[in-house]
Design an enzyme around this catalytic site. Structure first.
Site, PDB file in Angstrom:
ATOM      1  N   ASP A 168       0.835  -1.193   0.000  1.00 36.82           N
ATOM      2  CA  ASP A 168       0.000   0.000   0.000  1.00 36.82           C
ATOM      3  C   ASP A 168       0.874   1.249   0.000  1.00 36.82           C
ATOM      4  OD1 ASP A 168      -2.320   1.842   0.882  1.00 36.82           O
ATOM      5  OD2 ASP A 168      -3.278  -0.123   0.950  1.00 36.82           O
ATOM      6  N   HIS A 186      -3.682   5.909   3.721  1.00 35.73           N
ATOM      7  CA  HIS A 186      -4.436   4.745   3.252  1.00 35.73           C
ATOM      8  C   HIS A 186      -3.832   3.456   3.784  1.00 35.73           C
ATOM      9  CE1 HIS A 186      -6.001   1.713   0.404  1.00 35.73           C
ATOM     10  NE2 HIS A 186      -7.059   2.492   0.345  1.00 35.73           N
ATOM     11  N   VAL A 224      -8.079   3.190  15.666  1.00 35.35           N
ATOM     12  CA  VAL A 224      -8.895   2.137  15.076  1.00 35.35           C
ATOM     13  C   VAL A 224      -8.496   0.785  15.664  1.00 35.35           C
ATOM     14  CG1 VAL A 224      -9.486   0.959  12.918  1.00 35.35           C
ATOM     15  CG2 VAL A 224      -9.183   3.447  12.953  1.00 35.35           C
ATOM     16  N   VAL A 244      -6.384 -15.396  -6.902  1.00 35.05           N
ATOM     17  CA  VAL A 244      -6.443 -14.244  -6.000  1.00 35.05           C
ATOM     18  C   VAL A 244      -7.871 -14.098  -5.489  1.00 35.05           C
ATOM     19  CG1 VAL A 244      -6.201 -11.734  -5.830  1.00 35.05           C
ATOM     20  CG2 VAL A 244      -4.525 -13.074  -7.126  1.00 35.05           C
ATOM     21  N   SER A 280     -11.478  -1.293  -0.266  1.00 35.68           N
ATOM     22  CA  SER A 280     -10.217  -1.294   0.493  1.00 35.68           C
ATOM     23  C   SER A 280     -10.415  -1.837   1.905  1.00 35.68           C
ATOM     24  CB  SER A 280      -9.634   0.115   0.553  1.00 35.68           C
ATOM     25  OG  SER A 280      -8.810   0.389  -0.537  1.00 35.68           O
TER      26      SER A 280
END
Length: 425
Positions: free
Chosen positions: A65, A98, A115, A219, A267
């Protein structure tokens, strides 16, 4: 206790629109603890019941990321960092919000004011491949390098909350070099036993173009659902969708680093799927990537009608079914359940089409009948939990051949999206 609009309004100060990545509602620092207590996806997934069974200890998740900031909830959890993105962009700033958000949703610590993650004792390998919503020098080379690094340095799960939008051209010849390079890295990682989760994108209401690496064989493409279990209107659909997870009104640190915000997209859904896999693998450390994925698919809350669905794949993740109720048959350790006809070693494999008859992953905005199907599947999935105690009632193309060939588009997109607890999970 339901996460009511009245409670939300107490914590929300105003909305900040972030061009290119969506919008978030800011929660004042004073309200952070209350906000943390009301992370609806934790309640829906019965996290408090999961954690006595598994916290993700011993499992490393590679977050490919924008990098990870040293926020309190991730202190001691980032065990490896590497930058494949090159020098900072000329306008300055790390642009790492992100990646920080994804890592926190996976492994954020309780009591930090930030979080809280689903797998709080999992380890994070932060592999930076871009800055903010951009990628340096094209995404695929950095992504391929990061995937191989994760495979060679102890990661068991790769979280890929990004996508590169594909363009379809009838005149396209053999796969271009960047796409071959990326697919080769994905095959390499799967061959070394890694489980790869990738967001499918947020383009369902516009182009609905398939993206990569979520469309590669083997995937696990992840779609997003809201708190009622309905598929999010923005969630890109098609045969690349294998599982779904919460992706609407998900908590995140604000880009400024001050206070907490709500965000959404495939995401965060991908991060929650990765974290759920970490919980299962920590509880069953001798299982292979194929076995972890198989039980996740078996215990997911199923869509109505044909399975897999082009909107939520095999269903909405429900780790409690595995961890608390002991459901799911891990099966053959060497066979990827997404590719049941072939033994998974290191060779590239072909993925069977998962699209219902007459559907197309790049068909653009859905028709009224498709919208009705989308809503029906989401409701059926959220209501489809089985009996039993503990977690049982809780949450929760392959590259074409022939004339049409998919090639990587020119932009990379982080999969955060603006969008407006259900015991049905």
């Amino acid at each position: 206790m339901p996460f009511s609009l009245s409670h939300w309004r107490r914590g929300v100060l105003h909305l900040l629109v972030l061009l290119g990545v969506g919008s978030v509602g800011i929660v004042s620092p004073a309200a952070a603890d209350e906000f943390q207590d009301r992370q609806w996806h934790l309640d829906a997934m019965s996290a408090e019941e999961l954690w006595p069974v598994s916290t993700g200890k011993g499992v490393t998740v590679a977050v490919i990321d924008s990098g990870v900031d040293p926020v309190p909830e991730l202190r001691g959890r980032v065990v490896d960092e590497k930058n494949f993105a090159g020098d900072l962009p000329p306008n300055g700033g790390s642009g790492r919000s992100h990646g920080t958000e994804m890592a926190s949703l996976i492994a954020g610590a309780a009591g930090s004011g930030g979080v809280r993650g689903i797998a709080p004792d999992a380890r994070i390998m932060s592999l930076q491949t871009g800055y903010g919503g951009t990628s340096v020098g094209g995404p695929t080379e950095a992504w391929a390098q990061a995937i191989r690094y994760a495979a060679d340095n102890g990661a068991r799960i790769i979280n890929f909350s990004q996508t590169s939008r594909a363009l379809v051209s009838e005149a396209a010849g053999p796969l271009d070099r960047p796409l071959r390079q990326l697919k080769s890295a994905v095959d390499y990682a799967r061959g070394k036993g890694l489980l790869i989760f990738a967001g499918t994108g947020n383009d369902a209401e516009t182009s609905n173009s398939p993206g990569y690496p979520s469309s590669f064989p083997g995937v696990v493409g992840v779609g997003a659902v809201d708190r009622s279990g309905k598929v999010a209107k923005f969630s890109t659909y098609g045969p690349q969708v294998k599982l779904a997870a919460p992706g609407v009104d998900i908590p995140a640190r604000c880009k400024s680093g001050q206070g907490l915000c709500k965000s959404g997209g495939t995401s965060p859904a991908t991060a929650l799927a990765s974290a759920s896999a970490a919980l299962i693998w920590s509880k069953h450390p001798t299982w292979t990537n194929n076995q972890v994925l198989r039980v996740m698919m078996q215990t997911a809350s199923k869509p109505e009608g044909k399975v897999p669905s082009k909107y939520i794949g095999y269903g909405i993740i429900r780790p409690g079914q595995v961890l608390i109720d002991g459901k799911g048959d891990p099966g053959d350790p060497d066979v990827n359940p997404l590719l049941p006809k072939e033994k998974e070693q290191t060779k590239p494999t072909r993925q069977p089409s998962a699209a219902p008859s007459g559907s197309s992953p790049d068909s653009g905005k859905g028709s009224d009948s498709e919208d009705a199907q989308r809503a029906a599947e989401g409701v059926a999935a959220s209501g489809g939990s089985g009996g039993g105690g503990g977690g049982s009632g809780l949450l929760w193309p392959v590259l074409g051949t022939g004339a049409g060939m998919a090639v990587i588009g020119g932009a990379v997109f982080y999969l955060r999206r603006r969008q407006p607890r259900s015991s049905m999970y």
